[in-house]
Design a protein around this motif. Structure first.
Motif, short mmCIF file in Angstrom:
data_model
loop_
_atom_site.label_atom_id
_atom_site.label_comp_id
_atom_site.label_asym_id
_atom_site.label_seq_id
_atom_site.Cartn_x
_atom_site.Cartn_y
_atom_site.Cartn_z
N LEU A 134 1.78 -14.52 -37.86
CA LEU A 134 2.97 -15.28 -37.74
C LEU A 134 3.48 -16.16 -36.16
O LEU A 134 3.91 -17.09 -36.32
N ARG A 135 2.61 -15.70 -35.56
CA ARG A 135 2.92 -16.19 -34.42
C ARG A 135 1.57 -17.02 -34.33
O ARG A 135 2.53 -17.85 -33.06
N THR A 136 0.58 -16.98 -35.17
CA THR A 136 -0.20 -17.81 -35.02
C THR A 136 -0.25 -19.76 -34.93
O THR A 136 -0.56 -20.69 -34.45
N THR A 137 0.46 -18.65 -36.41
CA THR A 137 0.43 -20.21 -37.07
C THR A 137 1.38 -20.81 -38.12
O THR A 137 1.76 -19.72 -38.55
N GLU A 138 2.07 -21.84 -38.55
CA GLU A 138 2.58 -22.14 -39.35
C GLU A 138 2.31 -22.33 -40.94
O GLU A 138 3.15 -22.37 -41.66
N ASN A 139 0.69 -21.99 -40.49
CA ASN A 139 0.45 -23.05 -42.34
C ASN A 139 0.71 -21.24 -43.27
O ASN A 139 0.04 -21.82 -44.47
N ILE A 140 -0.35 -20.31 -42.59
CA ILE A 140 0.40 -19.11 -43.89
C ILE A 140 1.44 -18.51 -44.17
O ILE A 140 2.31 -18.11 -42.89
N GLU A 141 1.79 -18.01 -45.12
CA GLU A 141 3.24 -18.00 -45.52
C GLU A 141 3.12 -16.50 -45.91
O GLU A 141 2.22 -16.69 -46.79
N PHE A 142 4.30 -15.64 -46.30
CA PHE A 142 4.23 -14.36 -46.73
C PHE A 142 5.16 -14.58 -47.86
O PHE A 142 6.23 -13.56 -47.82
N LEU A 143 5.69 -15.68 -48.96
CA LEU A 143 6.30 -15.84 -49.57
C LEU A 143 6.99 -14.25 -50.67
O LEU A 143 8.44 -14.58 -50.90
N CYS A 144 5.92 -13.78 -50.70
CA CYS A 144 6.64 -12.42 -52.31
C CYS A 144 6.34 -11.45 -51.50
O CYS A 144 6.96 -10.57 -52.04
N GLY A 145 6.63 -11.34 -49.93
CA GLY A 145 7.30 -10.02 -49.96
C GLY A 145 5.45 -8.91 -49.85
O GLY A 145 5.91 -7.80 -49.83
N ASN A 146 4.65 -9.94 -49.40
CA ASN A 146 2.92 -8.83 -49.80
C ASN A 146 2.99 -7.79 -50.82
O ASN A 146 2.32 -7.19 -50.60
N LYS A 147 3.37 -8.53 -51.43
CA LYS A 147 2.57 -8.46 -52.86
C LYS A 147 1.47 -9.11 -54.08
O LYS A 147 0.93 -9.03 -54.69
N GLY A 148 0.83 -10.22 -53.04
CA GLY A 148 0.41 -10.81 -53.05
C GLY A 148 -0.01 -11.80 -54.81
O GLY A 148 -0.71 -11.82 -55.23
N LYS A 149 1.08 -12.23 -54.95
CA LYS A 149 1.66 -12.80 -56.12
C LYS A 149 1.77 -14.48 -55.67
O LYS A 149 1.65 -15.18 -56.72
N CYS A 150 2.39 -14.81 -54.66
CA CYS A 150 2.43 -16.12 -54.63
C CYS A 150 1.10 -17.12 -54.18
O CYS A 150 0.82 -18.06 -54.08
#
Length: 491
Positions: free
Chosen positions: A15-31
């Motif tokens: 999150l500090r390094t890039t804007e291109n990787i997102e954690f939309l599903c709250g770390n559930k591995g779904k999105c």
């Protein structure tokens, strides 16, 4: 390349390094939005979730889901997602202005009004930069509540986006309308009462704070006004919708207003009572948690019809890039009526109606073309979202013991666009099976409500005799809602 030390938190470093990787599903591995390539270092074996989410080629090429990686040493990963599109934040504005901000969970809309005439000058939509901390509001709330520094970090994501606009020094006043969590985070309010049942905000009133105290680069004395809250997670955006619709109609009896978004809000008018509720539909209707989900724009799927061919159009007739919220509804409806998915939402292995398209079904995905597909996980995300909305509607119906025949109108609003197909909404069960002429779409309801406040000399208050008749329905511990939710997961 991103280098991550053994003692560093992987998510925080990304999150500090890039804007291109997102954690939309709250770390559930779904999105699937946090896919990265493992370049070097020791990590845990593939999880069962990754085996289901990643393709065989991705697994062969050392692609992993960053949210599920546990590193045993220093590691190096590389991004594989396309760089985000940047939006032009420059407008040639020479006069003083007021801005109204529809603070959506997935999309933020900034409306610009003349300070003198109060007329609307322009409008800009941007992605909510907070979504990398989680696609749903609860993920962000939990993150912000972990520490004051987290609260400030996620709050400043939006503040910094506002500060990028070249017209910020022309702003004389700001109005904010969003759900309760979005407003509380932005206005830097204590989160303690909304992180636990009954999730009630300790202050529902409109709040005014000097913009520069919130970090906004406006002149001293410029105020930020938040819209009043209606209860629970039903916030200022729904209040604004209420202002808009009540100004247009006198006969509101048995009318539903459904604001479809990541956090879906519902209003229902019955007698002197206005029922309101919110339900976490998730970001599927705004393109989130869908592997090829995207906002409405060039290349987004617009219409689709399945027969011997796959007949589709895209916005501005450009190459297909992804699936918007409104087209997701149409696509799933077509897959359902063509029997590519069954009543449980499962993709069939062989279709008997159009066997010429069976080659499109592989790896639990249906390919629209050679590249773009909808996955089984995408369909499940949609089912959960539509069940939440339908369950909320029927829970409120039961309170007043009304039937489908009693419903005068259902008004749909939200950011997914006016291209939504009414028949699809009914056919796949998002709304009850009413007559088509009872189903309407009205766009820009939050923006319209903000404009009405501005033109009414900034009088943000609702009449007390109306406000006292608002009843908030808490669905979080409502057993009837749970019953209806489970009932409507299937088609």
């Amino acid at each position: 390349m991103i280098e991550i030390k053994k003692d560093e938190n992987i998510k925080e470093k990304i999150l500090r390094t890039t804007e291109n990787i997102e954690f939309l599903c709250g770390n559930k591995g779904k999105c699937g939005k946090c896919k990265v390539k493992l370049v070097s270092g020791k990590v845990n074996d593939l999880t069962e979730t990754e085996k289901k989410t990643l393709t065989k080629d991705e697994i062969t090429n050392n692609i992993r889901l960053a949210c599920l990686i546990e590193h045993r040493s220093d590691i190096v990963i590389s991004e594989i997602t396309e760089k985000k599109k940047t939006y032009k934040n420059n407008l040639d504005i020479k006069e003083d202005i007021i801005i109204g901000i529809d603070l959506g969970t997935t999309t933020i809309e900034i409306d610009i009004f003349s300070y003198n005439s109060k007329d609307k000058i322009s409008s800009i939509k941007i992605d909510n930069p907070q979504k990398k901390y989680g696609g749903d509001i609860l993920s962000r709330l939990n993150y912000a509540n972990e520490s004051k520094s987290n609260h400030e970090k996620i709050r400043m994501e939006i503040v910094n986006s506002i500060n990028e606009f070249n017209f910020i020094q022309k702003v004389k006043e700001i109005f904010i309308a969003g759900n309760t969590i979005m407003q509380y985070i932005f206005m830097d309010l204590e989160l303690k009462t909304i992180v636990k049942p009954p999730f009630e905000p300790y202050n529902k009133n409109s709040i005014s704070i000097e913009g520069n105290k919130l970090g906004i680069n406006v002149n001293k004395g410029v105020l930020v006004h938040s819209f009043p809250l209606l209860g629970g997670f039903v916030g200022g955006d729904t209040y604004s919708v209420l202002l808009d619709y009540m100004s247009l109609n006198n006969n509101l009896e048995n009318v539903f207003i459904v604001d479809i978004g990541t956090n879906c809000e519902i209003l229902f008018f019955h007698g002197n009572t206005i029922y309101t509720a919110s339900t976490p539909a998730g970001p599927a209707f705004e393109g989130g948690n869908i592997e090829y989900g995207m906002r409405s724009g060039d290349g987004a799927l617009k219409t689709i019809y399945i027969d011997e061919n796959i007949n589709y159009t895209t916005i501005n007739d450009t190459e297909l890039k992804g699936i918007s919220g409104s087209s997701l509804i149409s696509l799933i409806n077509e897959l359902y009526i063509s029997e590519f998915i069954d009543t449980t939402g499962k993709l069939v292995e062989k279709n008997l109606i159009y066997p010429e398209h069976n080659f499109r079904i592989r790896d639990n995905k249906f390919y629209i073309d050679k590249k773009i597909y909808i996955s089984q996980n995408d369909i499940r995300e949609f089912q959960l979202a539509k069940a939440a909305i339908r369950g909320a509607i029927e829970t409120i119906m039961e309170i007043e013991e009304i039937t489908i025949k009693d419903i005068k109108k259902i008004v749909i609003t939200g950011n997914f666009g006016k291209n939504i197909d009414k028949k699809s909404l009914i056919n796949i069960g998002i709304v009850p099976n009413i007559m088509l002429d009872k189903l309407d779409y009205r766009e820009n309801m939050v923006s319209n409500g903000i404009l009405k406040v501005i033109k009414n000399n900034n009088n943000i208050k609702l009449k007390k005799d109306i406000y006292k008749n608002i009843v908030y329905v808490n669905l979080s511990d409502n057993n009837k809602f749970k019953e209806y939710y489970i009932k409507h997961i299937n088609f």
